[in-house]
Design an enzyme around this catalytic site. Structure first.
Site, PDB file in Angstrom:
ATOM      1  N   ASN A  84      -5.508   6.115  11.520  1.00 61.79           N
ATOM      2  CA  ASN A  84      -6.784   6.483  12.146  1.00 61.79           C
ATOM      3  C   ASN A  84      -7.424   5.302  12.861  1.00 61.79           C
ATOM      4  O   ASN A  84      -7.931   5.437  13.977  1.00 61.79           O
ATOM      5  CB  ASN A  84      -7.729   7.016  11.069  1.00 61.79           C
ATOM      6  CG  ASN A  84      -9.158   7.149  11.553  1.00 61.79           C
ATOM      7  OD1 ASN A  84      -9.502   8.031  12.309  1.00 61.79           O
ATOM      8  ND2 ASN A  84     -10.015   6.218  11.102  1.00 61.79           N
ATOM      9  N   LEU A  85      -7.401   4.146  12.239  1.00 64.92           N
ATOM     10  CA  LEU A  85      -8.000   2.957  12.847  1.00 64.92           C
ATOM     11  C   LEU A  85      -7.235   2.549  14.107  1.00 64.92           C
ATOM     12  O   LEU A  85      -7.836   2.230  15.142  1.00 64.92           O
ATOM     13  CB  LEU A  85      -8.006   1.808  11.832  1.00 64.92           C
ATOM     14  CG  LEU A  85      -8.594   0.478  12.291  1.00 64.92           C
ATOM     15  CD1 LEU A  85     -10.059   0.620  12.668  1.00 64.92           C
ATOM     16  CD2 LEU A  85      -8.429  -0.579  11.199  1.00 64.92           C
TER      17      LEU A  85
ATOM     18  N   LYS B 174       6.908  13.300  23.600  1.00 64.13           N
ATOM     19  CA  LYS B 174       6.583  14.701  23.871  1.00 64.13           C
ATOM     20  C   LYS B 174       5.180  14.996  23.346  1.00 64.13           C
ATOM     21  O   LYS B 174       4.788  14.510  22.287  1.00 64.13           O
ATOM     22  CB  LYS B 174       7.580  15.636  23.191  1.00 64.13           C
ATOM     23  CG  LYS B 174       8.996  15.538  23.734  1.00 64.13           C
ATOM     24  CD  LYS B 174       9.124  16.236  25.064  1.00 64.13           C
ATOM     25  CE  LYS B 174      10.575  16.290  25.527  1.00 64.13           C
ATOM     26  NZ  LYS B 174      10.733  16.982  26.792  1.00 64.13           N
TER      27      LYS B 174
ATOM     28  N   ASP C  71       0.815  -1.213   0.000  1.00 62.76           N
ATOM     29  CA  ASP C  71       0.000   0.000   0.000  1.00 62.76           C
ATOM     30  C   ASP C  71       0.851   1.267   0.000  1.00 62.76           C
ATOM     31  O   ASP C  71       0.477   2.288  -0.581  1.00 62.76           O
ATOM     32  CB  ASP C  71      -0.939   0.003   1.208  1.00 62.76           C
ATOM     33  CG  ASP C  71      -2.142  -0.908   1.012  1.00 62.76           C
ATOM     34  OD1 ASP C  71      -2.301  -1.455  -0.097  1.00 62.76           O
ATOM     35  OD2 ASP C  71      -2.920  -1.078   1.972  1.00 62.76           O
TER      36      ASP C  71
END
EC number: 2.7.1.23
Length: 290
Positions: free
Chosen positions: A190-191, A157, A72
């Site tokens: 995101n997942l 951080k 991907d």
């Protein structure tokens, strides 16, 4: 339904820094040529496997469609780099996961037969276009297919990201970072960060905080794609990562602008390609013996 104007020339890029992919590429090239399709290989990919290639821009211009041979990440890079040429892209999966590159090496010959017979489909996928506005006034433009991620340049951080939609401030996120994802990118970082999965042909942004350092209940937010998003990192140094492949520094006073790109990516898929089957297989949902 969209169709290619012709299927005569294919432009290839290969998984970077992977000379071992040469025999796989040569096998696939023979399969393309046996169907009457001319193969062009990008110069950079050709150097990796010791062959002659053509400059990337020339390859894109001369090709009817483009092919990524890798995972991907290889497809993400090809879609971004070829964005200005607006050529459909097909991914042949020589990697591991393959949410985007969904044609297996063993399926190439059968897929080409269907491609020539018009038995395929072209999907339009939303992309992000944006820029970093430096305090100096300088703009640094970018295109993203999966996501834009703001994090600290130093591990462990935190960052504070102020977010506005269409110029109106709506939230401040303090934590490990913030993800602005397309529906295609919803199954990427995101997942992992707990954001929702969106059907890839949806037109929307997903705004997902990464490990928010806050007592407030910071939740992912889905926003229609016709809104613009402005982000700035307050008090802390930050970096903006584009599809995990390009990095821009953000200093206090810099602003990151994000909008839906005027044109999306066009991906070629098998006609029977089913996104929900891919989810079930890749994420091991439900009974795998269905």
């Amino acid at each position: 339904m969209k169709q290619l104007e012709q299927v005569k020339t294919a432009g290839f890029i290969l998984k970077p820094d992977a000379p071992e992919i040469k025999p796989v590429y040569e096998k696939i090239k023979r399969e393309f040529e046996s169907k009457g399709i001319t193969v062009l290989l990008s110069e950079r990919s050709a150097e990796t496997i010791g062959l002659e290639g053509v400059p990337f821009a020339e390859m894109c211009t001369r090709s009817d469609f483009l092919v990524s041979l890798g995972g991907d990440g290889t497809l993400l890079s090809l879609v971004r780099r070829s964005y200005g040429f607006h050529k459909p892209v097909v991914g042949i999966n020589a990697g591991n996961l393959g949410f985007l590159a969904d044609i297996t090496i063993d399926d190439v010959d059968a897929f080409l037969g269907r491609l020539l017979a018009g038995e395929y489909r072209i999907d339009d996928r939303m992309m992000i276009e944006g820029y970093v506005q430096k305090v100096s006034g300088k703009k640094k433009k970018f295109i993203a297919f999966n996501d834009v991620v703001i994090t600290s340049p130093e591990p462990s951080k935190m960052v504070k990201v102020n977010a506005s939609i269409d110029g109106e401030r709506f939230n401040s996120y303090t934590g490990d970072g913030l993800i602005i994802s397309t529906p295609t990118g919803s199954t990427a970082y995101n997942l992992s960060a707990g954001g929702p999965i969106l059907y890839p042909l949806t037109q929307a942004f997903i705004i997902t905080p990464v490990l928010a350092h806050s007592l407030a209940n910071q939740r992912p937010l889905v926003v229609p794609a016709d809104f613009s998003i402005e982000l700035d990192a307050e008090k802390y140094r930050a970096i903006a990562s584009i599809d995990g492949q390009e990095v821009y520094e953000l200093e206090e006073g810099d602003v990151l602008y994000i909008a839906g790109a005027k044109k999306g990516a066009t991906l070629i898929h098998r006609k029977e390609h089913n996104y929900f089957s891919v989810l079930r297989e890749k994420l091991h949902w439900g009974d795998r013996n269905w």
